[in-house]
Design an enzyme around this catalytic site. Structure first.
Site, mmCIF file in Angstrom:
data_model
loop_
_atom_site.group_PDB
_atom_site.id
_atom_site.type_symbol
_atom_site.label_atom_id
_atom_site.label_comp_id
_atom_site.label_asym_id
_atom_site.label_seq_id
_atom_site.Cartn_x
_atom_site.Cartn_y
_atom_site.Cartn_z
ATOM 1 N N GLU A 146 1.236 -1.451 -0.194
ATOM 2 C CA GLU A 146 -0.124 0.237 0.354
ATOM 3 C C GLU A 146 0.460 1.298 0.126
ATOM 4 O OE1 GLU A 146 -3.287 0.205 -0.159
ATOM 5 O OE2 GLU A 146 -2.606 2.371 -0.842
ATOM 6 N N LYS A 194 8.144 -2.110 -1.523
ATOM 7 C CA LYS A 194 7.941 -1.303 -1.343
ATOM 8 C C LYS A 194 8.720 -0.331 0.120
ATOM 9 C CE LYS A 194 4.273 0.112 2.664
ATOM 10 N NZ LYS A 194 3.550 1.469 2.113
ATOM 11 N N CYS A 204 6.550 4.337 8.926
ATOM 12 C CA CYS A 204 6.263 3.594 8.010
ATOM 13 C C CYS A 204 8.152 3.936 7.700
ATOM 14 C CB CYS A 204 5.970 3.568 7.020
ATOM 15 S SG CYS A 204 4.265 3.164 6.629
#
Ligand code: UDX
Length: 454
Positions: free
Chosen positions: A144, A204, A260
């Site tokens: 995501e 990612k 993140c």
């Protein structure tokens, strides 16, 4: 999942969680009580909930009924044992995989939504294959890329959707195709990329490492600007005009936060070390070190400017969230700057439009207990020295300095003359986000220090 349900009314989406309280909140009639504050989310939930979007604690029932299962649990940095402080903790992912394997009665497509290190899909597949012989599993990686605060828009208008799968087999391709169809509900096909599963997992981590690297790069230059009299915003604008560099993600700040960037870079560092690439590991680790330095520099600048000590002085913090338009505080720079000032015995008065008192206290107590302090002692220090206000004008009463930690829009339109009037003189203002008009504030009488301005 709310957006997937919104855009695909023919697909039934069930979100399950073992945390009953959270599911109750997701089902609350009052949309202001949703557990996550995210602009636009309440409207999406209102549209789909009860139609094809459901929230439940019946994990086993949902696994049995689903054709496709998204694993969306957190993968924090390990705080114990092997890889402590760097590797991703895959405990929750593994528990999910084991539960799916135990309960599933027919073939499933399992989608990794959580950010995972390279080759995790393989481990998950091994658990499935070893645990449930009768059922076939296909594992896909679908990282995501949304950012908090702009999540709904990022999802509605995604730059790209990435789906990694077993492209060497027919079953793998069929699984990829099923997930492509879900996204084709609203994303143009040319923006849906399909890759090998490991490339997807690594993309990612790499995307986040590159984004964070840009911030650390411009922040490193901000330190040089402060010494030389150059203006970091002018430098960022000038280099951003080069189409090869581009203008985005060059805003110098007190340092990046969020759940993140740091976690994913440390994870990348751990992977490089694991695969015998210490030079590559060092290269990426420097991005995190520069970010730590930026937070430290900001705090030190406050102490130095306030005549070398903040002991007993009142510092008002405007903002605690790691960025605007979210109530998320994970790894927020504010926590670390507060810690630095509290070590110098400052008194901190916080105002954040979205973050509650309990969260602010929890963040500091967590940091200190992680550093080895007894919880009781940490709690005492917080109660003694940290005050949280519901009104920004209360937070600045008799303050020696104000520090802007989050770029909330509302800060710009405050009555800064009134604030100046309420403060001790000289009244210092440290703009950690460069959102205020420094010249105007100086005219009022403030001593202003912005990031990257000499
Ligand atoms: C990030 C990635 O952008 C997203 O793609 C990924 O899915 C999750 O991690 P997020 O952490 O939600 O998203 O927010 P982001 O907007 O990327 O900001 C991260 C931090 O960097 C914030 O603290 C922000 O204030 C800071 N930042 C961002 C800067 O200091 N300068 C910038 O120019 C941009």
């Amino acid at each position: 999942m709310a957006v997937i349900a919104q855009k695909n009314p023919h697909i039934k989406v069930t979100v399950v969680d073992i945390n009953e309280q959270r599911i109750v909140a997701w089902n609350d009639e009052d949309l202001d009580k949703l557990p996550v504050y995210e602009p636009g989310l309440a409207d999406v939930v209102a549209e789909a909930r009860g139609r094809n979007l459901f929230f439940s604690t019946d994990v086993d029932g949902a696994i049995k009924g689903a054709e496709m299962i998204f694993i969306s649990v957190n993968t924090p940095t390990k705080t114990y044992g092997v890889g402590k402080g760097q590797a991703a903790d895959l405990k929750f992912v593994e528990l999910c995989a084991r539960q799916i394997a135990k309960v599933a009665e027919d073939d499933k497509i399992v989608v990794e939504k959580s950010t995972l290190p390279v080759r995790t899909a393989q481990s998950i597949k091994r658990i499935f294959d070893a645990t449930n012989g009768g059922v076939k599993f296909q594992v896909l990686s679908n990282p995501e890329f949304l950012a908090e605060g702009t999540a709904i828009d990022d999802l509605h208008n995604a730059d790209r959707i990435l789906i990694g799968g077993d492209i060497e087999t027919d079953e793998g391709n069929a699984a990829i195709e099923s997930l492509v169809k879900v996204y084709e509900g609203w994303i143009p096909s040319e923006r849906i990329l399909t890759t090998r599963v490991w490339s997807s997992e690594l993309s990612k981590l790499t995307a986040n490492a590159f984004l964070a690297q840009r911030i650390s790069s411009i922040n490193s230059i901000s330190a040089l600007c402060e010494k030389t009299g150059a203006d970091v915003d002018e430098v960022a604008h000038a280099i951003g005009q080069d189409s090869r560099i581009g203008p985005k993600f060059l805003r110098s700040s007190v340092g990046f936060g969020g759940s993140c960037f740091q976690k994913d870079i440390l994870n990348l560092v751990y992977l490089c070390l694991h695969f015998g690439l210490p030079e590559v590991a060092d290269y990426w680790e420097q991005v995190v070190k520069m970010n730590d330095y930026q937070k430290y520099r900001f705090g030190k600048n406050i102490i130095d400017s306030l005549f070398n000590t903040v002991s007993g002085k009142k510092i008002a913090f405007m903002g605690w969230a790691f960025k605007k338009d979210t109530n998320d505080t994970r790894e927020s720079a504010a926590i670390y700057v507060a810690d630095e000032l509290l070590q110098d015995q400052a008194e901190i008065h916080v105002y954040d439009p979205r973050v509650c008192k309990e969260q602010i206290e929890k963040d500091l107590i967590y940091l200190w207990t992680q550093q080895g302090e007894l919880e009781e002692h940490a709690r005492f220090r917080v109660n003694d020295l940290v005050h949280v206000h519901a009104d920004p004008y209360d937070a600045v009463q008799h303050a020696h300095a104000i520090a802007i930690l989050t770029e909330w829009d509302e800060f710009v339109s405050y009555d800064w003359e009134k604030i100046y009037g309420a403060m001790q003189k000289p009244a210092f203002l440290f703009d950690g986000r460069n959102i205020l008009d420094a010249e105007k504030l100086r005219e009022i009488g403030f001593e202003v220090k912005s990031i990257g301005k000499g």
